[in-house]
Scaffold this active site. Structure first.
Site, PDB file in Angstrom:
ATOM      1  N   ASP A   9      62.634 -18.719 -28.876  1.00  0.00           N
ATOM      2  CA  ASP A   9      64.062 -18.439 -28.776  1.00  0.00           C
ATOM      3  C   ASP A   9      64.501 -18.842 -27.356  1.00  0.00           C
ATOM      4  O   ASP A   9      63.657 -18.982 -26.463  1.00  0.00           O
ATOM      5  CB  ASP A   9      64.250 -16.934 -29.023  1.00  0.00           C
ATOM      6  CG  ASP A   9      65.613 -16.458 -28.632  1.00  0.00           C
ATOM      7  OD1 ASP A   9      66.584 -16.966 -29.206  1.00  0.00           O
ATOM      8  OD2 ASP A   9      65.711 -15.589 -27.741  1.00  0.00           O
ATOM      9  N   ASP A  11      68.018 -17.795 -25.413  1.00  0.00           N
ATOM     10  CA  ASP A  11      68.692 -16.741 -24.642  1.00  0.00           C
ATOM     11  C   ASP A  11      67.837 -15.475 -24.604  1.00  0.00           C
ATOM     12  O   ASP A  11      67.470 -14.938 -25.651  1.00  0.00           O
ATOM     13  CB  ASP A  11      70.029 -16.356 -25.306  1.00  0.00           C
ATOM     14  CG  ASP A  11      71.084 -17.421 -25.159  1.00  0.00           C
ATOM     15  OD1 ASP A  11      71.159 -18.042 -24.092  1.00  0.00           O
ATOM     16  OD2 ASP A  11      71.856 -17.614 -26.115  1.00  0.00           O
ATOM     17  N   ASP A 167      63.295 -12.398 -28.167  1.00  0.00           N
ATOM     18  CA  ASP A 167      63.584 -11.117 -27.496  1.00  0.00           C
ATOM     19  C   ASP A 167      64.444 -10.180 -28.334  1.00  0.00           C
ATOM     20  O   ASP A 167      64.855  -9.134 -27.834  1.00  0.00           O
ATOM     21  CB  ASP A 167      64.325 -11.368 -26.175  1.00  0.00           C
ATOM     22  CG  ASP A 167      65.739 -11.868 -26.426  1.00  0.00           C
ATOM     23  OD1 ASP A 167      65.896 -12.838 -27.201  1.00  0.00           O
ATOM     24  OD2 ASP A 167      66.681 -11.265 -25.887  1.00  0.00           O
TER      25      ASP A 167
HETATM   26  O1  LIG Z   1      73.725 -17.558 -29.241  1.00  0.00           O
HETATM   27  C1  LIG Z   1      73.165 -16.525 -29.629  1.00  0.00           C
HETATM   28  O2  LIG Z   1      73.741 -15.630 -30.258  1.00  0.00           O
HETATM   29  C2  LIG Z   1      71.737 -16.276 -29.351  1.00  0.00           C
HETATM   30  O3  LIG Z   1      71.037 -17.351 -28.854  1.00  0.00           O
HETATM   31  P1  LIG Z   1      69.438 -17.275 -29.016  1.00  0.00           P
HETATM   32  O4  LIG Z   1      69.188 -17.517 -30.465  1.00  0.00           O
HETATM   33  O5  LIG Z   1      68.947 -18.365 -28.096  1.00  0.00           O
HETATM   34  O6  LIG Z   1      69.012 -15.899 -28.559  1.00  0.00           O
END
Ligand SMILES: O=C(O)COP(=O)(O)O
Length: 214
Positions: A9, A11, A167
């Site tokens: 992932d 973020d 996360d």
């Molecule tokens: O944009 C989002 O809601 C989350 O991004 P992610 O999947 O990289 O955690």
């Protein structure tokens, strides 16, 4: 190594991006004369992609038409400002290099817009990832397994040889829905108790721990 492919992932896992997400949402809310959101609120709203982020951030009673306009403006603004305050988590780049040197293929799968993921990948990750993928219009976003399974197919790697690292509860569920192992990291946007309550079973509390787990 236990796995041939590690999919990450973005973020809250590779990048500490919360402040740019927060600032960008608030610039657009303010432009529409709506109340701004706190950093903590944005932390809770992130995870299911930008459409959901804006749906959660606008005040109750906002029309769907206005929500769409706000979303489009947010996406355009955030793409330009996605790296004002963002940084990679300490030590993560070294961990990725060790994994790659040990023959593990690496990929990113995020619910962020695909063009923003490609941009951040170019800025931070020095070509380490075989695939850096965000949300694509034709593919269901996480926690649907579709985008993760598509990466496995593109790289010709089996589910058994793959681990997904993230996360959030969305990430834990993505791995479960796809039938691959998951590792929940506790330095991101959700705490360990929450992740455990949402089915996470394997945890990394520091990025170096990923080397043993993968
Ligand atoms: O944009 C989002 O809601 C989350 O991004 P992610 O999947 O990289 O955690």
């Amino acid at each position: 190594m236990r796995y041939k492919l590690a999919v990450f992932d973005l973020d809250g896992t590779l990048l500490d991006s919360l402040k740019d997400l927060w600032a960008s949402v608030n610039v657009i809310l303010k432009a529409h004369n709506h109340p701004e959101r706190s950093l903590e609120e944005i932390r809770q709203f992130v995870g299911n992609g930008s459409v959901k982020l804006i749906e959660r951030a606008v005040p109750a009673g906002t029309s769907k038409e206005e929500e769409k306009i706000i979303h489009d403006e947010y996406k355009e603004y955030y793409d330009k400002h996605c790296n004002d305050l963002t940084k990679a988590y300490d030590g993560i780049l070294d961990v990725l290099k060790v994994l790659k040197n040990n023959g593990v293929k690496l990929a990113i799968l995020s619910n962020k817009p695909n063009f923003t993921v490609e941009k951040l990948n170019d800025i931070y990750f020095e070509g380490l990832f075989e695939i850096a993928r965000g949300s694509l219009p034709e593919v269901a976003v996480k926690p649907a397994p579709d985008s993760l399974l598509r990466i496995l197919e593109e790289l010709q790697i089996s589910k058994e040889d793959t681990v997904y690292i993230g996360d959030s509860d969305v990430d834990v569920n993505t791995a479960k829905n796809a039938g691959v192992d998951e590792i929940a990291v506790t330095w991101g946007f959700r705490d360990k108790d929450f992740l455990e309550a949402n089915g996470a079973t394997t945890f990394a509390n520091k990025c170096e721990e990923l080397l043993d787990l993968i």
